[in-house]
Scaffold this active site. Structure first.
Site, PDB file in Angstrom:
ATOM      1  N   ARG A 113      -3.479 -40.455  -5.854  1.00 55.47           N
ATOM      2  CA  ARG A 113      -2.724 -41.374  -5.026  1.00 55.47           C
ATOM      3  C   ARG A 113      -2.722 -42.808  -5.575  1.00 55.47           C
ATOM      4  O   ARG A 113      -1.669 -43.452  -5.570  1.00 55.47           O
ATOM      5  CB  ARG A 113      -3.299 -41.356  -3.606  1.00 55.47           C
ATOM      6  CG  ARG A 113      -2.545 -42.225  -2.627  1.00 55.47           C
ATOM      7  CD  ARG A 113      -3.043 -42.002  -1.207  1.00 55.47           C
ATOM      8  NE  ARG A 113      -2.226 -42.744  -0.263  1.00 55.47           N
ATOM      9  CZ  ARG A 113      -2.418 -44.003   0.071  1.00 55.47           C
ATOM     10  NH1 ARG A 113      -3.403 -44.694  -0.468  1.00 55.47           N
ATOM     11  NH2 ARG A 113      -1.616 -44.604   0.954  1.00 55.47           N
ATOM     12  N   HIS A 117       0.827  -1.213   0.000  1.00 62.13           N
ATOM     13  CA  HIS A 117       0.000   0.000   0.000  1.00 62.13           C
ATOM     14  C   HIS A 117       0.856   1.256   0.000  1.00 62.13           C
ATOM     15  O   HIS A 117       0.359   2.341  -0.280  1.00 62.13           O
ATOM     16  CB  HIS A 117      -0.978  -0.007   1.172  1.00 62.13           C
ATOM     17  CG  HIS A 117      -0.331  -0.226   2.506  1.00 62.13           C
ATOM     18  ND1 HIS A 117       0.155  -1.449   2.901  1.00 62.13           N
ATOM     19  CD2 HIS A 117      -0.085   0.617   3.529  1.00 62.13           C
ATOM     20  CE1 HIS A 117       0.661  -1.338   4.123  1.00 62.13           C
ATOM     21  NE2 HIS A 117       0.542  -0.095   4.521  1.00 62.13           N
ATOM     22  N   GLY A 122       2.393  -3.813  10.624  1.00 63.55           N
ATOM     23  CA  GLY A 122       1.096  -4.477  10.606  1.00 63.55           C
ATOM     24  C   GLY A 122       1.200  -5.865  10.012  1.00 63.55           C
ATOM     25  O   GLY A 122       0.677  -6.838  10.564  1.00 63.55           O
ATOM     26  N   LYS A 177       4.288   6.942  11.442  1.00 55.99           N
ATOM     27  CA  LYS A 177       3.402   7.053  10.289  1.00 55.99           C
ATOM     28  C   LYS A 177       3.148   8.549  10.084  1.00 55.99           C
ATOM     29  O   LYS A 177       2.923   9.281  11.053  1.00 55.99           O
ATOM     30  CB  LYS A 177       2.104   6.311  10.571  1.00 55.99           C
ATOM     31  CG  LYS A 177       1.327   5.899   9.337  1.00 55.99           C
ATOM     32  CD  LYS A 177       0.383   4.750   9.674  1.00 55.99           C
ATOM     33  CE  LYS A 177      -0.553   4.396   8.544  1.00 55.99           C
ATOM     34  NZ  LYS A 177      -1.279   3.141   8.797  1.00 55.99           N
ATOM     35  N   GLU A 226       3.301 -23.999   3.478  1.00 60.42           N
ATOM     36  CA  GLU A 226       2.877 -23.937   2.086  1.00 60.42           C
ATOM     37  C   GLU A 226       2.852 -22.514   1.538  1.00 60.42           C
ATOM     38  O   GLU A 226       3.102 -22.290   0.350  1.00 60.42           O
ATOM     39  CB  GLU A 226       1.509 -24.595   1.927  1.00 60.42           C
ATOM     40  CG  GLU A 226       1.491 -26.094   2.222  1.00 60.42           C
ATOM     41  CD  GLU A 226       1.485 -26.440   3.713  1.00 60.42           C
ATOM     42  OE1 GLU A 226       1.315 -25.522   4.548  1.00 60.42           O
ATOM     43  OE2 GLU A 226       1.659 -27.620   4.040  1.00 60.42           O
TER      44      GLU A 226
END
Lengths: 623, 623
Positions: free
Chosen positions: B475, B79, B157, B248, B368
């Site tokens: 499988r 962002h 964050g 910020k 993953e």
């Protein structure tokens, strides 16, 4: 099963628990050999940890092991299911004979735990989710003023999953001192040794860095296990981690710390050899075939009607805002309503609830996996969780949603900012696959309200329905379409425009309903009447009723959705209609194809083919 | 832009970089105000960090900023795109005038970065993925023997996302000392203060617990920033984290450390007030409208034909095993083939590659999310990654796959253990939503081979195709159906049985192809001929060709799939046929409904309605 007031254990008690650990080993090996598959060595590493937890630390009613009043156990390393089943049987939840039915189609004792089994609160087997479930259970216990404690057994392999550390941060933030994580560090993964092997200090440091109380023990030294459990239960202000050095296959000479034994049952000969090493083996009576499937899965509590929607027709309100309003109204009549946020509550409007009821919203920060699985834990304590983030960010937690469905959990998820209609933020923030995701969740209900009245009503319905409910909300402010007393049955849809001579049916939802209404006007001006459907419920679909409308439109169908073409509204409608045997006289499916782009909402609806102009064109093409 | 050999910076250089930081602030505020939306305060906290990295630490060719030879920058906190765009413009990648087109439909400068922009390697904006991409870039640089360094800027964050810590563990494990994480700890999230606010020590401890070099600095003290960057680049053996305390909105009195300013552009009046606080504002020339969309997105390298499949018809081979064989053969002819594993390589058969080429497989352990995004980084360095785990566990990384598509990344994913045909392990291990997931990825190619020959050939095709390819493997060992020289074009399908009098068409894939063949024999015995299709490619589908076969079967269609009904093979076929205008004379869709259960594979295929018996019944019902 309890320590003396001084926490000094009687030797007889320790011996009794040691015998339980021995029995857990025997049961785990026998059951997997009988099944011909399973993970006995992952059970052997955890035998003392599980025996100590169940037969020393935990206090629960074996006749009602899923009660909020009692301690709970989550087997995050779900592949060690046989050792959990053995502990439940030895604790009297079901007979020991039942263990030998493991993995049979007729048995509740599946390859990995599911809540069909008494004493199990959430399905596990996709690793790294159990600590979040445990944190939710712990938070739920606190909400319900229960002094019960939650124990979560994790494997070291799964400590690689980021979800675990999301849960750890969350638990520390909420100072969940009723939560104990027990990490079974056997050093062996499925395909090779784990990243850190037996370096238990790394895990201690990781838990401590999250603000947890952590200690390292020898996980096969039963006195050490019991001592650590005692210290954990007397810790206040923070969750506790017991990092236990163990051996996979411990107790059996030819299995202990050996590679190549993950997920393998012993042959009958190997089993005999193994059992010969660990002393007398009890007779197991033949199972009587009685099922112990859990009868009373949780259902959401009933509650009186909340305050009705209060909008003027044509007033501009975003459905995401109506969601927040609905939550606030629901909380006034249902004390079990809780919300979980991923630091977007001012975008999803979950903050409307928080402003009215500050203790009903739990801030999960930017960690979507954890808030979904923590929701499963909260639901298992009887709460009614509403979990909200941007629709696209639920893709982060899809595995957790999938497991929540296998858990038969009652959680509600609200995905805001769907589709290209969010505009300038661009594709990374646009939910364009969420309908495909949630439709493919078994038993899920999928709502997509187009106006504020529908959004409020469907949020209420979600709170009443069992199972997983998904609510898709939109960013733009759009005119209110429905009267405040309009009902939105499930399944169901609304016919917004119709006449006897309709030349086609346009099925839309959310923002595209407004495009369809514009198209209606444009086509009407050309003398082409169309039927306009607001399909506020995408799953289930009333195929028969929808089919009648399609037939009335000559079988000519246009679907239009702010979603990719796959798995969304268009395919849902096709699936319903063809199953219902409706003859289609021509189909045009309008959806967002390709990766979209930043731009103004209207510009994007048009550029990506789902604006009124495209609907008009599609109807005209159908002839 | 470099330090003296002693690492002592010349004051003039520091002043030059300070001026760049000032310009980055000006550009970020102006561009977001011009756009009317965006995240200027998230840019202001990072101005010194970005200026120091781009104009002191990094060495890269502005005309070729995505080269493996040069340093790379990943803006994980996507962002803050305007500050990245400002840095790229100030570095000469495109003209400063272009910044004012931010977020316009016609501009490559979208709300969040995408690789359409020169100098960007991966789309960001879904938080917490950039460090994995950076780790993949760093690993890719090492493979290519480049001495380039990778810098990743993260927000605090997003440090709540578990994915970050998966990446951190992976980077430490592979001792990626060419990777530097810069954490912008501004203490403010979107909706409230972050969990740890400005407690920078927590973040230092977390990185150190992962084995990283870490130090805390004042992120607005430019000398401190440059010093930390120098120390990072001279660290060996481990990745480095610079934990920077920032504000910020820093630099503007009414924005600094203020809540309520996330994701808000300044009004014109506010902008003027802000600019007045930070000194002289350069004229920005009017943009000439020229596009700077990146012309040369990566394409997979060409390579000679690998060794052909070598099976005997009828031989029993699992498609997952053929996948491993294919990888090994591909690696012999294509040096860019790499594999990423989530500790299931002995189940997916990725270990076949590793045994032959030990340095081509990277062990990501059970994480993953990280292996998918690390794959995106590797692909951006010209590698051809194959990422494999159980099909169901890709649901864990669906957001990462989604972002890979927005990244236009060339990654290949293989999901093994699909469907109920895995048997006893139960529903948590069954991939039953993976086709819905991957079909809804824009531009993805989805393969579902039914035999070993198809699996080998389609693995090769995946290595050649740009974009995301998904390969679904099974499988069970099943008979080889095809001759070794069979071709599998994309799109395409195989007609396994047909006659001129076919009463229906059965479309199957994977394990259900064999059920369809059994049904064919049973129906033939009853005098009912059917056409049997093996739909090995589910996306794209050749609708015209498939429609001809459906028409030849009287429009009577039975689809059968080891997947939930939503978003899978059945809906894919319906979508293709209706789009193609094929008249359907009756449809039966056989798929797994409801949550399945443990049991024997054949028992489950039958119990969940997708066995030969059910296909026979469906054909007979169609009449």
């Amino acid at each position: 099963m309890t320590a003396t007031p001084q926490g000094v254990l009687m030797p007889a008690t320790v011996e009794k628990i040691r015998e339980k650990a021995r029995l857990l080993r025997i049961h785990s090996m026998r059951a997997t050999t009988a099944a011909g598959s399973g993970h006995p060595t992952s059970c052997l590493s955890a035998a003392e940890l599980v025996a100590g937890t169940f037969f020393h630390a935990m206090k629960f009613d074996a006749a009602n092991p899923n009660s909020t009043a009692g301690d709970r156990f989550v087997l995050s390393k779900g592949h060690a299911a046989p050792v959990l089943y053995a502990a439940l049987a030895e604790a009297g939840v079901f007979p020991v004979s039942r263990l030998m039915t493991l993995r049979q189609f007729s048995s509740e004792l599946e390859g990995h735990p599911t809540p069909l089994i008494p004493g199990v609160d959430a399905a596990t087997g996709s690793l790294g989710q159990g600590l979040s479930v445990g944190a939710g259970l712990a938070l739920g216990a606190r909400i319900e003023r229960s002094r019960a404690r939650i124990y979560v057994l994790l494997g070291d392999g799964e400590l690689a999953e980021g979800n675990v550390w999301e849960a750890a941060a969350f638990a520390a933030h909420y100072q969940l001192d009723n939560l104990t994580a027990i990490a079974d560090i056997n050093g062996l993964g499925q395909s090779e040794r784990t990243m850190y092997r037996h370096d238990t200090e790394v895990y201690r440091r990781k838990f401590e860095a999250q603000g947890w109380q952590a200690e390292v023990i020898d996980g096969h030294d039963l006195a050490a296990v019991l001592g650590a459990l005692d210290r954990a239960s007397s810790t206040t202000g923070r969750p506790q981690a017991i990092v236990a050095r163990t051996e996979k296959g411990h107790g059996i000479s030819f299995l202990a710390d050996r590679e190549g034994w993950h997920g393998k049952a012993l042959s009958k000969e190997e089993l005999e050899k193994a059992l010969a090493e660990i002393g007398p083996v009890p007779e197991i009576p033949k199972d009587d075939g009685r099922s112990y499937v859990r009868k009373s899965l949780p259902v959401p509590p009933e509650f009186p009607a909340p305050a009705a929607p209060d909008y003027k027709p044509g007033q501009s309100v975003a459905t995401r805002e109506a969601y927040g309003t609905a939550l606030r109204k629901l909380a006034a009549v249902n004390p079990k309503i809780v919300a979980l946020d991923g630091d977007v509550k001012n975008s999803t409007f979950a903050d409307v609830l928080q402003k009215a009821y500050p203790d009903r919203l739990f801030q999960g920060y930017i960690a979507e996996q954890n808030i979904v699985s923590a929701g499963v834990g909260l639901a298992a304590q009887g709460q009614v969780p509403f979990i909200a983030t941007f629709a696209c960010f639920f893709s982060r937690a899809y595995d957790q949603v999938r497991m929540a469905a296998i858990s038969r959990s009652n959680i509600n998820l609200c995905g805001s900012h769907c589709g290209v209609s969010i505009g300038e933020d661009g594709p990374s923030q646009m939910g364009l696959e969420d309908l495909a995701m949630f439709r493919a969740i078994p038993g899920a209900t999928v709502f997509y309200p187009s106006d504020a009245v529908a959004a409020e009503r469907l949020t209420e319905t979600a709170a009443r329905l069992p199972g997983i409910c998904y609510l898709r909300t939109s960013r733009p402010k759009l005119p209110v379409l429905y009267a405040s007393d309009e009902k939105f049955p499930v399944p169901g849809f609304k016919v917004l425009r119709q006449s006897s001579g309709d030349r086609a049916i346009v099925v839309a939802a959310g923002v595209t309903v407004y495009e369809a209404l514009k198209a209606y006007e444009q086509l009407k001006a050309k003398g082409i009447p169309i039927r306009v459907i607001d399909l506020y419920c995408l799953k289930p679909i009333d195929a028969t009723a929808l089919g009648q409308h399609v037939a009335a439109g000559g079988g000519r169908l246009v679907s239009v959705e702010d979603h990719y073409p796959e798995g969304g509204l268009g395919e849902a409608v096709l699936g319903a209609l063809t199953t219902g045997g409706i003859a289609l006289g021509g189909v045009r499916r309008l959806a967002v194809t390709g990766v979209p782009h930043s731009g103004k909402p209207d510009e994007l609806l048009d550029a990506f083919g789902i604006s009124a102009r495209h609907i008009v064109g599609a109807v005209e093409q159908l002839g």
